[in-house]
Enzyme design. Structure first.
Site, PDB file in Angstrom:
ATOM      1  N   ASP A 179       1.058  -1.087   0.028  1.00  0.00           N
ATOM      2  CA  ASP A 179      -0.117  -0.059  -0.026  1.00  0.00           C
ATOM      3  C   ASP A 179       0.762   1.157   0.085  1.00  0.00           C
ATOM      4  O   ASP A 179       1.840   1.167   0.674  1.00  0.00           O
ATOM      5  CB  ASP A 179      -0.877   0.131   1.327  1.00  0.00           C
ATOM      6  CG  ASP A 179      -0.161   0.050   2.592  1.00  0.00           C
ATOM      7  OD1 ASP A 179       0.755  -0.887   2.382  1.00  0.00           O
ATOM      8  OD2 ASP A 179      -0.614   0.904   3.517  1.00  0.00           O
ATOM      9  N   GLU A 180       0.299   2.228  -0.514  1.00  0.00           N
ATOM     10  CA  GLU A 180       0.782   3.609  -0.357  1.00  0.00           C
ATOM     11  C   GLU A 180       2.266   3.677  -0.907  1.00  0.00           C
ATOM     12  O   GLU A 180       2.908   4.474  -0.172  1.00  0.00           O
ATOM     13  CB  GLU A 180       0.444   4.154   1.096  1.00  0.00           C
ATOM     14  CG  GLU A 180      -0.839   4.150   1.419  1.00  0.00           C
ATOM     15  CD  GLU A 180      -0.986   4.849   2.893  1.00  0.00           C
ATOM     16  OE1 GLU A 180      -1.623   5.801   3.011  1.00  0.00           O
ATOM     17  OE2 GLU A 180      -0.466   4.206   3.658  1.00  0.00           O
TER      18      GLU A 180
END
Ligand code: ACM
Length: 548
Positions: free
Chosen positions: A358-359
């Site tokens: 993620d991210e």
């Protein structure tokens, strides 16, 4: 400041507090019921609950999650007494029997001997349940002399025991001897889950939690038939599991946390194995997560060679996200990952390895794809199935990996495309079921980047009809993550998880046909006396009619 997250706040705030109910007409509704169909569930509480609904209030009407079928036998009760034994007809019931005994011995003061001979009064654990309950379901029959729990596997016995605990008086959960009587209402229950995966995640990277604190949470989630426990073991602020071939990860990367506290803030492999076994003995499979290629500052601070410029990063004790990345172009990065996957897989009996993903805001998109194309085969090589935050799923057409949707929107083209190919999706929409979101603007703990998530908002969605193009058949289950940027103690964990963790359990277990806030709220409220006995620091939302 989580600037990347701020953009989502507006949508989420619109949803927050709207109390949208999603009513899915039946357990097999599949796609197309859509959110926002308003309150009321039409045909009542679904199969088997009719008689219970008209009887006087008994624990049968207070079970969370709601079982598939309950047939009350109002003329019967069972009372656990001094002479009761826990009788097991199958070895798969031994661990569940031990768990039940460990809960009931202190409060009742009884011996509750576990015996292989099925005779006399007590709790009887049998095999050969109705095949339709599968491996996780159970049948529970209360007779005057016995409570009989039938299941086809240990998982079913654990789940049957979770129901039995809620049928006993709340003081059965006490750690010290209490006066009886230990009465269970007469009933026949047949029950099995809507989804194979009901999960809880604890972030032990932002703030570290001791093994005892983690066990306390495992005990709490097990009571609601949660069967997967996802441990977020690395992030920018900390690396929390000993990796023998890369010792600096914990020596340096495990030396601090958000806020800057210092210490040996990690688990040895022996401690991790003990946690895994503790969970297993409660019917729960641990999923370890090592977040990559972003969320890796703790690793980058531990080993210079993991950085493209060959220089160690300073330790980080703030709460920003998206600034770190492993060096995608270096072979040592993949040697490092292989060593981690190899060591962790060897001590993780469960089939899943969570790679985060993620991210990765500091990893160019082409690099992200290159990275995942090397990492996913490593996970496979060590016999594990990849799970990851949903961003990674765009990098593969393999249908085995499990994307975990954590967005705040109700559509995601990559997740929908994966579902169409056959991937099963784990649902954790942040504006619904992130346990670290504040309940309201006055909540002291938690964050609000995905919105304010009151209890009714957390309940008011249908996992099988939430993401466009991702229907019931594509849903693996529901996980409630708890990120810990602001969470430091067990009391903090409990305040954010209770009552929303039981909400997640209900969404993951109970059929869509039973979905009704008006029916759920009193059942949820009925848990309060038990939580008080257990010392759970729950949030007493004014939306819930709490039982005294
Ligand atoms: C996440 O909340 N970044 C998965």
């Amino acid at each position: 400041m989580n600037t990347n997250r701020v953009r989502t706040a507006l949508t989420a705030l619109v949803l927050a507090g709207s109390g949208v109910l999603v009513t899915g007409p039946s357990a097999d509704a599949g796609p197309g019921t859509g959110p926002g169909t308003g309150p009321g569930t039409g045909p009542g509480a679904g199969p088997g609950t009719g008689p219970a609904a008209t009887a006087a209030a008994t624990p049968l009407q207070e079970l969370v999650p709601q079982p598939v079928q309950i047939q009350p036998h109002p003329d019967i009760t069972f009372t656990l007494t001094q002479t009761a034994k826990i009788q097991i007809a199958t070895d798969t019931a031994r661990k569940p029997a031990e768990l039940l005994a460990s809960i009931l011995r202190p409060s009742t003061g009884y011996d509750l001997q576990i015996t292989d001979s099925v005779t006399g009064d007590g709790v009887v654990l049998l095999n050969n349940a109705d095949p339709k309950v599968g491996n996780e379901g159970y049948q529970l029959d209360v007779t005057p002399k016995q409570v009989i729990i039938r299941a086809n596997a240990a998982a079913g016995h654990f789940n049957g025991i979770a129901s039995l605990r809620q049928l006993l008086p709340p003081k059965a959960e006490a750690k010290t001897k209490q006066p009886g009587p230990w009465t269970v209402p007469g009933a026949s229950i047949l029950d099995y889950p809507r989804y194979q995966h009901r999960g809880a995640m604890l972030d032990v990277a932002r703030h570290f939690f001791t093994p005892d604190q983690v066990k306390r949470y495992i005990d709490q989630i097990a009571a609601f038939k949660i069967n997967y426990f996802h441990l977020h073991l690395s992030d920018d602020q900390g690396w929390r599991l000993e990796i023998k071939s890369w010792p600096e990860l914990t020596k340096i990367g495990g030396s601090t946390e958000v806020g800057g506290r210092k210490g040996n803030l990690f688990y040895t492999q022996d401690q991790y194995k003990d946690l895994v076994a503790y969970a297993q003995n409660r019917g729960i499979t641990v999923i370890p997560e090592f977040d990559m290629p972003g969320h890796t500052n703790a690793a980058l601070a531990s080993y210079a060679e993991l950085n493209c410029d060959g220089k160690k990063r300073p330790l980080y004790t703030g709460t920003d996200v998206g600034f770190s990345s492993l060096c995608i172009s270096k072979d040592v990065t993949y040697k490092f990952i292989e060593d981690v996957v190899k060591e962790v897989s060897a001590i993780t009996p469960g089939p899943y390895f969570h790679i985060g993903g993620d991210e990765a805001l500091s990893t160019p998109d082409a690099d992200f794809v290159k990275f995942m194309n090397r990492v996913l085969p490593i996970v496979k090589k060590y016999g594990k199935v990849t799970t990851g935050w949903h961003e990674f799923i765009k990098t593969t057409t393999d249908t085995a990996p499990i994307p975990q949707f954590w967005g705040t929107e109700t559509s995601d083209a990559n997740v929908a495309a994966a579902a169409k190919r056959g991937n099963k999706v784990l649902m954790s929409p942040a504006n619904r079921i992130y346990l670290d979101m504040k309940y309201n603007k006055n909540t002291k703990l938690g964050q609000d980047w995905a919105g304010l998530v009151e209890v009714k908002t957390a309940y008011g969605w249908n996992p099988g009809a939430y993401l466009s193009g991702v229907g019931e058949a594509s849903i693996r289950g529901v996980e409630a993550p708890l990120w810990t940027e602001t969470i430091k103690t067990s009391a903090d964990i409990e305040y954010m998880a209770f009552p929303r963790l039981p909400v997640a359990a209900e969404l993951g277990w109970s059929t869509a046909a039973t979905h009704s806030w008006d029916k759920f709220a009193p059942r949820l409220g009925a848990q309060a006396p038990r939580w008080k006995v257990q010392g759970i620091n729950y949030y007493a939302s004014t939306q819930v009619p709490w039982k005294k």
